[in-house]
Design a protein around this motif. Structure first.
Motif, PDB file in Angstrom:
ATOM      1  N   PRO A   1     -31.546  35.015   0.867  1.00  0.00           N
ATOM      2  CA  PRO A   1     -30.936  35.963   1.813  1.00  0.00           C
ATOM      3  C   PRO A   1     -30.269  37.265   1.206  1.00  0.00           C
ATOM      4  N   PHE A   2     -30.361  38.242   1.947  1.00  0.00           N
ATOM      5  CA  PHE A   2     -29.839  39.514   1.548  1.00  0.00           C
ATOM      6  C   PHE A   2     -29.143  40.145   2.790  1.00  0.00           C
TER       7      PHE A   2
ATOM      8  N   LEU B   1     -23.690  32.345   1.329  1.00  0.00           N
ATOM      9  CA  LEU B   1     -23.069  33.220   0.749  1.00  0.00           C
ATOM     10  C   LEU B   1     -23.237  33.224  -0.768  1.00  0.00           C
ATOM     11  N   GLN B   2     -23.390  32.255  -1.429  1.00  0.00           N
ATOM     12  CA  GLN B   2     -23.392  32.290  -2.899  1.00  0.00           C
ATOM     13  C   GLN B   2     -24.815  32.842  -3.283  1.00  0.00           C
ATOM     14  N   ALA B   3     -25.943  32.383  -2.295  1.00  0.00           N
ATOM     15  CA  ALA B   3     -27.133  32.951  -2.504  1.00  0.00           C
ATOM     16  C   ALA B   3     -27.303  34.577  -2.330  1.00  0.00           C
ATOM     17  N   VAL B   4     -26.267  34.916  -1.266  1.00  0.00           N
ATOM     18  CA  VAL B   4     -26.406  36.539  -1.114  1.00  0.00           C
ATOM     19  C   VAL B   4     -25.937  37.075  -2.454  1.00  0.00           C
ATOM     20  N   GLU B   5     -24.603  36.490  -2.976  1.00  0.00           N
ATOM     21  CA  GLU B   5     -24.092  37.017  -4.234  1.00  0.00           C
ATOM     22  C   GLU B   5     -25.093  36.909  -5.168  1.00  0.00           C
TER      23      GLU B   5
ATOM     24  N   ASN C   1     -24.050  40.668  12.799  1.00  0.00           N
ATOM     25  CA  ASN C   1     -24.047  40.123  11.670  1.00  0.00           C
ATOM     26  C   ASN C   1     -25.220  39.075  11.133  1.00  0.00           C
ATOM     27  N   SER C   2     -25.836  39.186  10.221  1.00  0.00           N
ATOM     28  CA  SER C   2     -26.972  38.483  10.129  1.00  0.00           C
ATOM     29  C   SER C   2     -26.557  37.200   9.130  1.00  0.00           C
ATOM     30  N   LEU C   3     -25.325  36.844   8.682  1.00  0.00           N
ATOM     31  CA  LEU C   3     -25.327  35.626   8.034  1.00  0.00           C
ATOM     32  C   LEU C   3     -25.653  34.244   8.780  1.00  0.00           C
ATOM     33  N   ASP C   4     -25.327  34.207   9.971  1.00  0.00           N
ATOM     34  CA  ASP C   4     -25.751  32.941  10.676  1.00  0.00           C
ATOM     35  C   ASP C   4     -27.266  32.582  10.737  1.00  0.00           C
ATOM     36  N   SER C   5     -27.804  33.759  10.867  1.00  0.00           N
ATOM     37  CA  SER C   5     -29.403  33.748  10.927  1.00  0.00           C
ATOM     38  C   SER C   5     -30.001  33.266   9.526  1.00  0.00           C
ATOM     39  N   HIS C   6     -29.295  33.843   8.461  1.00  0.00           N
ATOM     40  CA  HIS C   6     -29.637  33.282   7.094  1.00  0.00           C
ATOM     41  C   HIS C   6     -29.329  31.807   7.016  1.00  0.00           C
ATOM     42  N   ARG C   7     -28.203  31.617   7.531  1.00  0.00           N
ATOM     43  CA  ARG C   7     -27.927  30.054   7.202  1.00  0.00           C
ATOM     44  C   ARG C   7     -29.029  29.283   8.048  1.00  0.00           C
TER      45      ARG C   7
END
Length: 217
Positions: free
Chosen positions: A48-49, A173-177, A101-107
């Motif tokens: 994810p990004f 979130l860790q993967a994004v970081e 926000n795209s975070l949930d889609s990445h999850r």
């Protein structure tokens, strides 16, 4: 002849139009390449990004967001260019609706990956189509549930643990970081055979040249 497995990591954001274009072009390259190299198998995974982690879940005007970010005149020019490229790939880009926000889609994508590569691919395709072609908010509950269903995922898990809970939130979130820390500054970004990088939604021929290099390495 034994199968040569080539790992491919695709760094993407579900609200990035060039990621949709890049996915289509990459898939075209894979299809063409495998037609001549049947012993090749591409093992695809996604990372994810987030282009904008500050976007609210409820969403804001997509057009308004892009006009503010790029300026109306510049965005209008970019829009024509992207729409023309998309049309040639079977993508009907439409910029109405909301951007969230795209975070949930990445999850959701990460969860699908724990089920199967096929499930993950179907989820991503559904998310892209919903957001880019059907003017739906990528963070909306029903959009996420629909994408989960497209991938054959458990609806209860999607509703209660992805949308309503924190399943894989810390990991995502860790993967994004980690992706940002690795030096990736834009998407799509492709890492082929853990050695070769391609930035942007390049033409299929570019991918196939890198496939050749990977196999010769």
């Amino acid at each position: 002849m034994s199968i040569r497995k080539v790992p491919v990591t695709i760094v993407t954001d579900t609200i990035c139009p060039w990621c949709y274009i890049g996915k289509k072009r990459f898939e075209s390259a894979v299809t063409q390449y495998k037609a001549k190299n049947e012993h090749i198998e591409f093992e695809i995974s996604y990372q994810p990004f987030q282009l904008d982690s500050t976007l609210p879940k409820e969403g804001i005007s997509k057009l308004g967001h892009y006009h503010k970010k790029f300026g109306k005149d510049r965005f209008d020019q970019m829009n024509v260019h992207v729409k023309n490229i998309g049309a040639a790939l079977g993508i009907n880009f439409s910029y109405g609706g909301l951007i969230g926000n795209s975070l949930d889609s990445h999850r959701l994508v990460k969860y699908a990956g724990t089920v199967s590569n096929e499930a993950q691919n179907k989820v991503i395709n559904s998310l892209y189509k919903s957001y880019f072609e059907q003017e739906e908010n990528i963070a909306d509950v029903e959009v996420l549930v629909k994408a989960g269903k497209a991938g054959g995922l458990d609806e209860k898990v999607v509703r209660e643990q992805i949308v309503g809970g924190d399943l894989l939130k810390a990991e995502t979130l860790q993967a994004v970081e980690d992706v940002h820390a690795s030096g990736v500054t834009g998407v799509p970004f492709f890492i082929i055979d853990n050695k070769f990088a391609i930035s942007g939604g390049q033409e299929p021929e570019t991918f196939m040249k890198v496939f050749d290099r990977a196999l010769a390495a």
